[in-house]
Design a protein around this motif. Sequence first.
Motif, PDB file in Angstrom:
ATOM      1  N   LEU A  45       9.535  -8.670  -0.685  1.00  5.82           N
ATOM      2  CA  LEU A  45       8.323  -7.141   0.116  1.00  5.82           C
ATOM      3  C   LEU A  45       8.551  -6.655  -0.004  1.00  5.82           C
ATOM      4  CD1 LEU A  45       7.831  -8.380   3.659  1.00  5.82           C
ATOM      5  CD2 LEU A  45       6.722  -9.211   1.676  1.00  5.82           C
ATOM      6  N   MET A  46      10.453  -5.219  -0.260  1.00  9.62           N
ATOM      7  CA  MET A  46      10.500  -4.050  -0.630  1.00  9.62           C
ATOM      8  C   MET A  46      10.428  -3.957  -2.141  1.00  9.62           C
ATOM      9  SD  MET A  46      10.914  -2.909   2.863  1.00  9.62           S
ATOM     10  CE  MET A  46       9.833  -4.465   3.202  1.00  9.62           C
ATOM     11  N   CYS A  47      10.899  -4.663  -2.896  1.00 11.84           N
ATOM     12  CA  CYS A  47      10.955  -4.781  -4.656  1.00 11.84           C
ATOM     13  C   CYS A  47       9.191  -4.182  -4.576  1.00 11.84           C
ATOM     14  CB  CYS A  47      11.270  -5.983  -4.791  1.00 11.84           C
ATOM     15  SG  CYS A  47      13.441  -6.017  -4.543  1.00 11.84           S
ATOM     16  N   THR A  48       9.077  -5.469  -4.104  1.00  9.84           N
ATOM     17  CA  THR A  48       7.038  -4.821  -4.469  1.00  9.84           C
ATOM     18  C   THR A  48       7.002  -3.729  -4.190  1.00  9.84           C
ATOM     19  OG1 THR A  48       6.520  -7.391  -4.010  1.00  9.84           O
ATOM     20  CG2 THR A  48       4.537  -5.713  -3.485  1.00  9.84           C
ATOM     21  N   THR A  49       7.185  -1.806  -3.495  1.00 10.49           N
ATOM     22  CA  THR A  49       7.317  -1.092  -2.908  1.00 10.49           C
ATOM     23  C   THR A  49       7.455  -0.924  -3.805  1.00 10.49           C
ATOM     24  OG1 THR A  49       9.315  -0.646  -2.037  1.00 10.49           O
ATOM     25  CG2 THR A  49       6.684  -1.693  -0.473  1.00 10.49           C
ATOM     26  N   VAL A  50       8.398  -1.272  -5.134  1.00 13.04           N
ATOM     27  CA  VAL A  50       9.104  -0.333  -6.161  1.00 13.04           C
ATOM     28  C   VAL A  50       8.687  -0.639  -7.368  1.00 13.04           C
ATOM     29  CG1 VAL A  50      10.788   1.284  -4.537  1.00 13.04           C
ATOM     30  CG2 VAL A  50      11.420  -1.188  -5.928  1.00 13.04           C
ATOM     31  N   TYR A  51       8.470  -1.920  -7.856  1.00 15.29           N
ATOM     32  CA  TYR A  51       8.294  -2.670  -8.602  1.00 15.29           C
ATOM     33  C   TYR A  51       7.454  -1.713  -9.637  1.00 15.29           C
ATOM     34  CZ  TYR A  51       8.352  -6.818 -12.309  1.00 15.29           C
ATOM     35  OH  TYR A  51       8.724  -7.476 -13.599  1.00 15.29           O
ATOM     36  N   LYS A  95       0.668  -0.941   0.192  1.00 15.07           N
ATOM     37  CA  LYS A  95      -0.096   0.375  -0.291  1.00 15.07           C
ATOM     38  C   LYS A  95       1.133   1.602  -0.200  1.00 15.07           C
ATOM     39  CE  LYS A  95      -3.563  -2.626   0.703  1.00 15.07           C
ATOM     40  NZ  LYS A  95      -4.083  -3.242  -0.647  1.00 15.07           N
ATOM     41  N   GLY A  96       0.378   1.711  -1.018  1.00 13.46           N
ATOM     42  CA  GLY A  96       1.329   3.471  -0.718  1.00 13.46           C
ATOM     43  C   GLY A  96       2.333   3.786  -1.710  1.00 13.46           C
ATOM     44  N   ARG A  97       2.441   3.017  -2.656  1.00 18.42           N
ATOM     45  CA  ARG A  97       3.345   2.420  -3.395  1.00 18.42           C
ATOM     46  C   ARG A  97       3.209   4.127  -4.846  1.00 18.42           C
ATOM     47  NH1 ARG A  97       3.018  -0.488  -7.789  1.00 18.42           N
ATOM     48  NH2 ARG A  97       5.175  -0.946  -8.262  1.00 18.42           N
ATOM     49  N   TRP A  98       2.332   4.409  -4.535  1.00 18.22           N
ATOM     50  CA  TRP A  98       2.103   6.581  -5.433  1.00 18.22           C
ATOM     51  C   TRP A  98       2.679   7.246  -4.327  1.00 18.22           C
ATOM     52  CZ3 TRP A  98       0.606  10.049  -2.144  1.00 18.22           C
ATOM     53  CH2 TRP A  98       0.269   9.958  -1.407  1.00 18.22           C
ATOM     54  N   LYS A  99       3.216   6.874  -3.519  1.00 16.45           N
ATOM     55  CA  LYS A  99       3.905   7.663  -2.823  1.00 16.45           C
ATOM     56  C   LYS A  99       6.174   7.901  -3.413  1.00 16.45           C
ATOM     57  CE  LYS A  99       1.669   8.169   1.683  1.00 16.45           C
ATOM     58  NZ  LYS A  99       1.643   7.417   3.448  1.00 16.45           N
ATOM     59  N   ILE A 100       5.952   6.395  -3.422  1.00 17.61           N
ATOM     60  CA  ILE A 100       7.120   6.499  -4.266  1.00 17.61           C
ATOM     61  C   ILE A 100       7.873   7.277  -5.377  1.00 17.61           C
ATOM     62  CG2 ILE A 100       9.219   4.519  -4.863  1.00 17.61           C
ATOM     63  CD1 ILE A 100       8.490   3.136  -2.828  1.00 17.61           C
ATOM     64  N   TYR A 130       3.276  -1.375   3.809  1.00 21.64           N
ATOM     65  CA  TYR A 130       2.627   0.637   3.740  1.00 21.64           C
ATOM     66  C   TYR A 130       3.994   1.017   3.848  1.00 21.64           C
ATOM     67  CZ  TYR A 130      -1.772  -1.713   5.590  1.00 21.64           C
ATOM     68  OH  TYR A 130      -2.470  -2.156   6.098  1.00 21.64           O
ATOM     69  N   VAL A 131       3.694   1.622   2.641  1.00 20.52           N
ATOM     70  CA  VAL A 131       5.029   2.856   2.040  1.00 20.52           C
ATOM     71  C   VAL A 131       4.754   4.188   3.560  1.00 20.52           C
ATOM     72  CG1 VAL A 131       6.106   4.427   0.650  1.00 20.52           C
ATOM     73  CG2 VAL A 131       5.358   1.752  -0.195  1.00 20.52           C
ATOM     74  N   LEU A 132       5.383   4.418   3.449  1.00 26.16           N
ATOM     75  CA  LEU A 132       5.362   5.989   4.115  1.00 26.16           C
ATOM     76  C   LEU A 132       5.763   6.688   4.380  1.00 26.16           C
ATOM     77  CD1 LEU A 132       5.597   4.619   7.572  1.00 26.16           C
ATOM     78  CD2 LEU A 132       2.935   3.946   6.557  1.00 26.16           C
ATOM     79  N   ILE A 138       9.382   2.115   5.423  1.00 28.27           N
ATOM     80  CA  ILE A 138       7.741   1.080   5.423  1.00 28.27           C
ATOM     81  C   ILE A 138       8.592  -0.001   6.340  1.00 28.27           C
ATOM     82  CG2 ILE A 138       8.416  -0.826   3.706  1.00 28.27           C
ATOM     83  CD1 ILE A 138       9.862   0.649   1.750  1.00 28.27           C
ATOM     84  N   ALA A 139       6.668  -0.120   7.297  1.00 28.18           N
ATOM     85  CA  ALA A 139       6.452  -0.634   7.684  1.00 28.18           C
ATOM     86  C   ALA A 139       5.518  -1.966   7.010  1.00 28.18           C
ATOM     87  CB  ALA A 139       4.931  -0.013   8.129  1.00 28.18           C
ATOM     88  N   THR A 140       6.268  -3.303   8.057  1.00 29.18           N
ATOM     89  CA  THR A 140       5.664  -4.276   7.132  1.00 29.18           C
ATOM     90  C   THR A 140       4.709  -5.072   8.563  1.00 29.18           C
ATOM     91  OG1 THR A 140       7.473  -5.369   6.213  1.00 29.18           O
ATOM     92  CG2 THR A 140       6.304  -6.652   7.622  1.00 29.18           C
TER      93      THR A 140
END
Length: 242
Positions: free
Chosen positions: A73-79, A44-49, A192-194, A169-171
Amino acid sequence: MAYRRGGPLIVNSKCFALASHMTFYAVWPIAWLVDFILYRISAKGRWKIKELRKKEKNAILVSNHTTPLDPILMCTTVYPLSIWHTLLEATMCTPMLGTLIQLLGGMPIPSGRNGKERFIENIKVALKKRPFIHIYPEGECYIQNQEVYKFHQGAFLASMELNIPIIPIATVFTEPKKILGWKSVRPRATVYVLDPIYPENFTSAREFAEFTRQTIQAEINRRGGTNAYCKGHMERIEGIND
């Protein structure tokens, strides 16, 4: 050949860069599927990146360290972007496995008297090739843990010296839902990307690190993270990360 102590933390070669690119995009979908089966992961929150990329060229990602597959998990946030991941130098020295990890974006945390300075200098090099580097400030993996341990200061010293933001980033682990009367023995993981945190707001790396830790902990609490599935500190594996 695996990384050797004292060697370059980042391989500066076009051939290696091509091999790394091909390896990452071949392995990531398989690894993501495994993670999804285990934890029903979502981000969630990938738009912030994406928004940050419009304003900032680089950033350091930090998160709580809760599973051996956290890099996925971390790659998922920026893929579909690929990022660097820091890990223990001993793991990078492992034959065959070390080479694979390096191809997937692994960057060892160097030991020795000049380790900190060398690490920050190599982050500069790394960020010229990829926009983000991920660091685990807890320094150890605590399986499915939701009580964030004290952060080491390395990531925050680098952020202050390079004048680039930290993206926390909170898991978060929550109770799994029943599917046709069946309930998984593992919790569900949501990443969650903060909002980015900027170094100019702090007078010391210690203060910066603690504020970021508290930010991640507050998000875990707010999202209803459960510690019921915590298995404690992940034991070191002889010959790999001991």
